[in-house]
Motif scaffolding. Structure first.
Motif, PDB file in Angstrom:
ATOM      1  N   ASP A 111       0.705  -1.161  -0.085  1.00 18.11           N
ATOM      2  CA  ASP A 111       0.009   0.056   0.083  1.00 18.11           C
ATOM      3  C   ASP A 111       0.749   1.266   0.023  1.00 18.11           C
ATOM      4  O   ASP A 111       0.404   2.331  -0.180  1.00 18.11           O
ATOM      5  CB  ASP A 111      -1.106   0.027   1.275  1.00 18.11           C
ATOM      6  N   SER A 112       2.185   1.086   0.294  1.00 22.24           N
ATOM      7  CA  SER A 112       3.054   2.499   0.175  1.00 22.24           C
ATOM      8  C   SER A 112       3.513   2.669  -1.156  1.00 22.24           C
ATOM      9  O   SER A 112       4.310   3.612  -1.465  1.00 22.24           O
ATOM     10  CB  SER A 112       4.022   2.254   1.311  1.00 22.24           C
ATOM     11  N   GLN A 165      10.992  -3.941 -10.479  1.00 24.96           N
ATOM     12  CA  GLN A 165       9.914  -3.521 -10.812  1.00 24.96           C
ATOM     13  C   GLN A 165       8.886  -3.038  -9.322  1.00 24.96           C
ATOM     14  O   GLN A 165       8.561  -1.927  -9.217  1.00 24.96           O
ATOM     15  CB  GLN A 165       8.743  -4.698 -11.698  1.00 24.96           C
ATOM     16  N   ALA A 166       8.872  -4.065  -8.495  1.00 19.00           N
ATOM     17  CA  ALA A 166       8.294  -3.907  -7.278  1.00 19.00           C
ATOM     18  C   ALA A 166       8.463  -5.028  -6.576  1.00 19.00           C
ATOM     19  O   ALA A 166       8.420  -6.033  -6.972  1.00 19.00           O
ATOM     20  CB  ALA A 166       6.715  -3.717  -7.525  1.00 19.00           C
ATOM     21  N   PRO A 167       8.998  -4.974  -5.354  1.00 20.19           N
ATOM     22  CA  PRO A 167       9.336  -6.165  -4.465  1.00 20.19           C
ATOM     23  C   PRO A 167       8.070  -7.114  -4.230  1.00 20.19           C
ATOM     24  O   PRO A 167       8.253  -8.279  -3.954  1.00 20.19           O
ATOM     25  CB  PRO A 167       9.729  -5.432  -3.127  1.00 20.19           C
ATOM     26  N   HIS A 168       6.925  -6.312  -4.227  1.00 20.24           N
ATOM     27  CA  HIS A 168       5.700  -7.125  -3.880  1.00 20.24           C
ATOM     28  C   HIS A 168       4.853  -7.101  -5.218  1.00 20.24           C
ATOM     29  O   HIS A 168       3.766  -6.517  -5.132  1.00 20.24           O
ATOM     30  CB  HIS A 168       4.946  -6.378  -2.855  1.00 20.24           C
ATOM     31  N   PHE A 169       5.390  -7.453  -6.214  1.00 24.16           N
ATOM     32  CA  PHE A 169       4.757  -7.286  -7.551  1.00 24.16           C
ATOM     33  C   PHE A 169       3.218  -7.786  -7.736  1.00 24.16           C
ATOM     34  O   PHE A 169       2.449  -7.259  -8.129  1.00 24.16           O
ATOM     35  CB  PHE A 169       5.577  -7.783  -8.704  1.00 24.16           C
ATOM     36  N   GLY A 194      15.765 -12.071  -9.480  1.00 23.41           N
ATOM     37  CA  GLY A 194      14.489 -11.031  -9.919  1.00 23.41           C
ATOM     38  C   GLY A 194      12.988 -11.688  -9.106  1.00 23.41           C
ATOM     39  O   GLY A 194      12.065 -11.276  -9.783  1.00 23.41           O
ATOM     40  N   LEU A 195      12.794 -12.490  -8.367  1.00 25.89           N
ATOM     41  CA  LEU A 195      11.867 -13.096  -7.906  1.00 25.89           C
ATOM     42  C   LEU A 195      11.239 -11.863  -7.093  1.00 25.89           C
ATOM     43  O   LEU A 195      11.855 -11.513  -6.112  1.00 25.89           O
ATOM     44  CB  LEU A 195      11.821 -14.401  -6.947  1.00 25.89           C
ATOM     45  N   ASP A 196       9.790 -11.889  -6.934  1.00 26.74           N
ATOM     46  CA  ASP A 196       9.256 -11.074  -5.850  1.00 26.74           C
ATOM     47  C   ASP A 196       8.945 -11.643  -4.625  1.00 26.74           C
ATOM     48  O   ASP A 196       9.265 -12.898  -4.669  1.00 26.74           O
ATOM     49  CB  ASP A 196       7.913 -10.350  -6.542  1.00 26.74           C
ATOM     50  N   GLU A 197       8.263 -11.137  -3.644  1.00 21.78           N
ATOM     51  CA  GLU A 197       8.301 -11.839  -2.515  1.00 21.78           C
ATOM     52  C   GLU A 197       7.283 -13.070  -2.432  1.00 21.78           C
ATOM     53  O   GLU A 197       7.567 -14.065  -1.773  1.00 21.78           O
ATOM     54  CB  GLU A 197       7.662 -11.020  -1.379  1.00 21.78           C
ATOM     55  N   THR A 198       6.288 -13.086  -3.266  1.00 18.43           N
ATOM     56  CA  THR A 198       5.405 -14.090  -3.385  1.00 18.43           C
ATOM     57  C   THR A 198       6.118 -15.312  -4.049  1.00 18.43           C
ATOM     58  O   THR A 198       6.078 -16.543  -3.629  1.00 18.43           O
ATOM     59  CB  THR A 198       4.072 -13.772  -4.120  1.00 18.43           C
TER      60      THR A 198
END
Length: 181
Positions: free
Chosen positions: A12-13, A96-100, A151-155
């Motif tokens: 959300d940030s 792109q975004a850590p929590h893509f 390059g993996l996001d957190e999920t």
């Protein structure tokens, strides 16, 4: 997600491009003008939680329009979507975004864009197969697969961990079962 979920708070940030539709007095600090007015047409990147709150707010007169309109964040704009359509395994989602995927889920709650949703689902499916392969093939994770894993996001990192530790846990369980029988 829980109210205290750190991943939800970080998602959300994430910055969201917003365009102000009305003059808003007192919000000038958002653009470095303390006590000033944000003018209609001003474009600012705001945290998603704030952008959403302003997007659902309207002016103080009956029939006035919403305060801001929201746009897709940079990690989900057409350039990235096109790259994901071409070959999802080559895109560094973490950059792109850590929590893509969490960001994608939140954005899909706000925008009804079936093409983006289909691309995100296809991306996850293709990358999940690659993640499972990397998790079960340690040589690949150390060699040519190392760049992909960075390059993996957190999920996806949680998926990799589960796929990597799952077979070990099953082996330990079966050995323990054999000892006790």
């Amino acid at each position: 997600m829980s109210y205290y979920d750190v991943d939800a708070i970080l998602t959300d940030s994430q910055k969201l491009p917003c365009t102000f539709e009305l003059d808003v007095p007192g919000l000038g600090f958002l653009e470095g003008n303390v006590g000033g007015t944000v003018k209609a047409g001003t474009k600012l990147d705001l945290p998603m939680w704030l952008g959403i709150m302003l997007a659902v707010s309207t002016g103080n007169t009956p029939g006035s329009s919403q305060l801001v309109t929201l746009d897709f964040p940079t990690p989900l704009q057409q350039r990235v979507i096109n790259a994901l359509k071409a070959d999802p395994r080559t895109v560094d989602l973490r950059a792109q975004a850590p929590h893509f995927y969490a960001l994608g889920a939140r954005i899909m709650e706000l925008f009804d864009d079936r093409a983006v949703l289909d691309t995100l689902l296809s991306t996850f499916k293709l990358r999940a197969a690659e993640i499972a392969d990397q998790a079960l093939n340690p040589r690949g994770a150390l060699g040519e697969g190392a760049e992909f894993l960075r390059g993996l996001d957190e999920t996806e990192r949680q998926l990799f961990k589960a796929a990597h530790e799952g077979p070990k846990a099953v082996r330990a369980w079966t050995l323990d079962l054999k000892k006790n029988t």
